[in-house]
Design an enzyme around this catalytic site. Structure first.
Site, PDB file in Angstrom:
ATOM      1  N   MET A  49     126.737  39.817  17.106  1.00  0.00           N
ATOM      2  CA  MET A  49     127.106  39.701  18.599  1.00  0.00           C
ATOM      3  C   MET A  49     126.756  38.436  18.819  1.00  0.00           C
ATOM      4  O   MET A  49     125.984  38.140  19.653  1.00  0.00           O
ATOM      5  CB  MET A  49     126.394  40.815  19.395  1.00  0.00           C
ATOM      6  CG  MET A  49     126.685  42.187  18.854  1.00  0.00           C
ATOM      7  SD  MET A  49     128.637  42.711  18.700  1.00  0.00           S
ATOM      8  CE  MET A  49     128.978  43.181  20.323  1.00  0.00           C
ATOM      9  N   ARG A  50     127.561  37.291  18.514  1.00  0.00           N
ATOM     10  CA  ARG A  50     127.140  35.759  19.103  1.00  0.00           C
ATOM     11  C   ARG A  50     128.648  35.176  19.276  1.00  0.00           C
ATOM     12  O   ARG A  50     129.722  35.402  18.571  1.00  0.00           O
ATOM     13  CB  ARG A  50     126.637  35.106  17.965  1.00  0.00           C
ATOM     14  CG  ARG A  50     125.204  35.528  17.642  1.00  0.00           C
ATOM     15  CD  ARG A  50     124.413  34.916  18.593  1.00  0.00           C
ATOM     16  NE  ARG A  50     124.358  33.563  18.745  1.00  0.00           N
ATOM     17  CZ  ARG A  50     123.537  32.734  19.733  1.00  0.00           C
ATOM     18  NH1 ARG A  50     122.769  33.412  20.443  1.00  0.00           N
ATOM     19  NH2 ARG A  50     123.730  31.619  19.719  1.00  0.00           N
ATOM     20  N   ASP A  99     137.612  36.682  19.542  1.00  0.00           N
ATOM     21  CA  ASP A  99     138.356  37.852  19.455  1.00  0.00           C
ATOM     22  C   ASP A  99     139.884  37.510  19.254  1.00  0.00           C
ATOM     23  O   ASP A  99     140.738  38.295  19.791  1.00  0.00           O
ATOM     24  CB  ASP A  99     138.198  38.963  20.529  1.00  0.00           C
ATOM     25  CG  ASP A  99     136.616  39.385  20.527  1.00  0.00           C
ATOM     26  OD1 ASP A  99     136.016  39.278  19.472  1.00  0.00           O
ATOM     27  OD2 ASP A  99     136.138  39.846  21.586  1.00  0.00           O
ATOM     28  N   HIS A 104     136.775  43.888  15.351  1.00  0.00           N
ATOM     29  CA  HIS A 104     136.603  44.057  16.942  1.00  0.00           C
ATOM     30  C   HIS A 104     137.148  45.271  17.230  1.00  0.00           C
ATOM     31  O   HIS A 104     138.054  46.007  16.849  1.00  0.00           O
ATOM     32  CB  HIS A 104     137.301  42.959  17.472  1.00  0.00           C
ATOM     33  CG  HIS A 104     137.377  43.145  18.995  1.00  0.00           C
ATOM     34  ND1 HIS A 104     136.138  42.887  19.745  1.00  0.00           N
ATOM     35  CD2 HIS A 104     138.074  43.576  19.962  1.00  0.00           C
ATOM     36  CE1 HIS A 104     136.308  43.126  21.018  1.00  0.00           C
ATOM     37  NE2 HIS A 104     137.671  43.687  21.049  1.00  0.00           N
ATOM     38  N   GLN A 150     137.146  55.042  12.204  1.00  0.00           N
ATOM     39  CA  GLN A 150     138.134  54.357  11.398  1.00  0.00           C
ATOM     40  C   GLN A 150     137.699  52.808  11.089  1.00  0.00           C
ATOM     41  O   GLN A 150     138.143  52.469   9.859  1.00  0.00           O
ATOM     42  CB  GLN A 150     139.249  53.999  12.523  1.00  0.00           C
ATOM     43  CG  GLN A 150     140.087  55.286  12.852  1.00  0.00           C
ATOM     44  CD  GLN A 150     140.491  56.167  11.850  1.00  0.00           C
ATOM     45  OE1 GLN A 150     141.220  55.432  10.920  1.00  0.00           O
ATOM     46  NE2 GLN A 150     140.385  57.384  11.435  1.00  0.00           N
ATOM     47  N   THR A 153     139.089  32.646  14.428  1.00  0.00           N
ATOM     48  CA  THR A 153     139.358  31.426  14.917  1.00  0.00           C
ATOM     49  C   THR A 153     138.362  30.938  16.087  1.00  0.00           C
ATOM     50  O   THR A 153     137.968  31.883  16.611  1.00  0.00           O
ATOM     51  CB  THR A 153     140.954  31.255  15.342  1.00  0.00           C
ATOM     52  OG1 THR A 153     141.153  32.323  16.407  1.00  0.00           O
ATOM     53  CG2 THR A 153     141.854  31.452  14.321  1.00  0.00           C
ATOM     54  N   ASN A 165     128.959  49.114   9.714  1.00  0.00           N
ATOM     55  CA  ASN A 165     130.266  48.632   9.144  1.00  0.00           C
ATOM     56  C   ASN A 165     129.898  47.806   7.825  1.00  0.00           C
ATOM     57  O   ASN A 165     130.326  47.996   6.545  1.00  0.00           O
ATOM     58  CB  ASN A 165     130.738  47.778  10.004  1.00  0.00           C
ATOM     59  CG  ASN A 165     131.746  48.318  10.820  1.00  0.00           C
ATOM     60  OD1 ASN A 165     132.612  48.738  10.394  1.00  0.00           O
ATOM     61  ND2 ASN A 165     131.417  48.338  12.030  1.00  0.00           N
TER      62      ASN A 165
HETATM   63  C1  GAR Z   1     131.190  47.781  15.688  1.00  0.00           C
HETATM   64  O1  GAR Z   1     131.817  48.831  16.682  1.00  0.00           O
HETATM   65  C2  GAR Z   1     132.016  46.667  15.754  1.00  0.00           C
HETATM   66  O2  GAR Z   1     133.343  46.840  15.832  1.00  0.00           O
HETATM   67  C3  GAR Z   1     131.502  46.001  16.876  1.00  0.00           C
HETATM   68  O3  GAR Z   1     130.015  46.398  17.242  1.00  0.00           O
HETATM   69  C4  GAR Z   1     129.604  47.438  16.415  1.00  0.00           C
HETATM   70  C5  GAR Z   1     128.803  47.349  15.183  1.00  0.00           C
HETATM   71  O4  GAR Z   1     128.350  48.483  14.759  1.00  0.00           O
HETATM   72  N1  GAR Z   1     131.655  44.690  17.197  1.00  0.00           N
HETATM   73  C6  GAR Z   1     132.177  43.969  18.252  1.00  0.00           C
HETATM   74  O5  GAR Z   1     132.080  44.361  19.319  1.00  0.00           O
HETATM   75  C7  GAR Z   1     132.176  42.451  17.984  1.00  0.00           C
HETATM   76  N2  GAR Z   1     132.937  41.737  19.349  1.00  0.00           N
HETATM   77  P1  GAR Z   1     127.719  48.341  13.496  1.00  0.00           P
HETATM   78  O6  GAR Z   1     126.335  47.446  13.401  1.00  0.00           O
HETATM   79  O7  GAR Z   1     127.136  49.732  13.129  1.00  0.00           O
HETATM   80  O8  GAR Z   1     128.511  47.840  12.415  1.00  0.00           O
END
Ligand code: GAR
Length: 207
Positions: A93-94, A148, A112, A176, A144, A17
């Site tokens: 992821m924290r 999530d 998310h 997406q 917030t 992302n």
């Molecule tokens: C993505 O799918 C994002 O939406 C998710 O982790 C992945 C990271 O992929 N985020 C979460 O689950 C947050 N709770 P990336 O490192 O390739 O962007």
């Protein structure tokens, strides 16, 4: 002409992302500077991509800190060094402490992989398959203190097919994500997001 915006992106892993945002910003010549990519894991793959695109990188390793408060304080110092207008959580992821989240209120976004408020937390695609939903997707929201949760900036939906696995569904959603997150960040940079009664409104481009 609006002042150029500074963005800091936080990652924990591969950072696709983050890559989508960096590419869109460069190709579409956004009025912003990706000031830094910061990871809580030294081995995050995305750090290499950022460095190879001339973006400053930093690591604030969560494992080096005894508790959430001290980690978040160190992270905040690292972020604020780059004076961001917007902090972008891209697979970061924290769970974040309330003082940290409050410090960036209205200027921190998260992506998310579900249609919130459905399926907060981890393993969202497994949760979606278990629930038997026929439509799944992705949400970009302001952060917030509730995990999530927070004003929704944008969502995209995908169909769920009977023969989907977690992986096929995750891939469909990720495609997406890579379209939605750059779009949402661009709206912020262009000054088009307004919070009204706790909900996000998209305004026209200012003249
Ligand atoms: C993505 O799918 C994002 O939406 C998710 O982790 C992945 C990271 O992929 N985020 C979460 O689950 C947050 N709770 P990336 O490192 O390739 O962007």
């Amino acid at each position: 002409m609006r002042a150029m915006r500074n963005i800091v992106i936080l990652i924990s892993g591969r950072g696709t992302n983050m890559q989508a945002i960096v590419r869109s910003a460069q190709q579409q010549k956004w009025n912003c500077r990706i000031a830094a990519v910061i990871s809580n894991r030294p081995d995050a793959k995305g750090l290499e991509f950022a460095a190879s695109h001339g973006i400053a990188t930093a690591v604030v390793a969560s494992r080096d800190f005894a508790d959430r408060d001290s980690f978040d304080a160190a992270l905040q110092t690292a972020i604020d060094h780059f004076v961001p207008d917007l902090v972008v959580l891209a697979g970061f992821m924290r769970i974040l402490t309330t003082p940290f989240v409050d410090h960036y209120r209205g200027r921190m976004m998260n992506i998310h992989p579900s249609l919130l408020p459905s399926f907060p937390g981890l393993a969202t695609h497994r949760q979606a398959l278990a629930a038997g939903v026929k439509v799944h997707g992705v949400t970009v929201h302001f952060v917030t203190p509730d995990l999530d949760h927070g004003p929704i900036v944008a969502q995209a939906a995908v169909p769920v097919f009977p023969n989907d696995s977690e992986q096929t569904l995750a891939e469909r959603v990720l495609e997406q994500e890579h379209l939605l997150y750059p779009q949402a960040v661009r709206w912020f940079i262009d000054g088009r997001l307004q919070l009204v009664d706790g909900r996000v409104q998209l305004t026209d481009l200012p003249l």
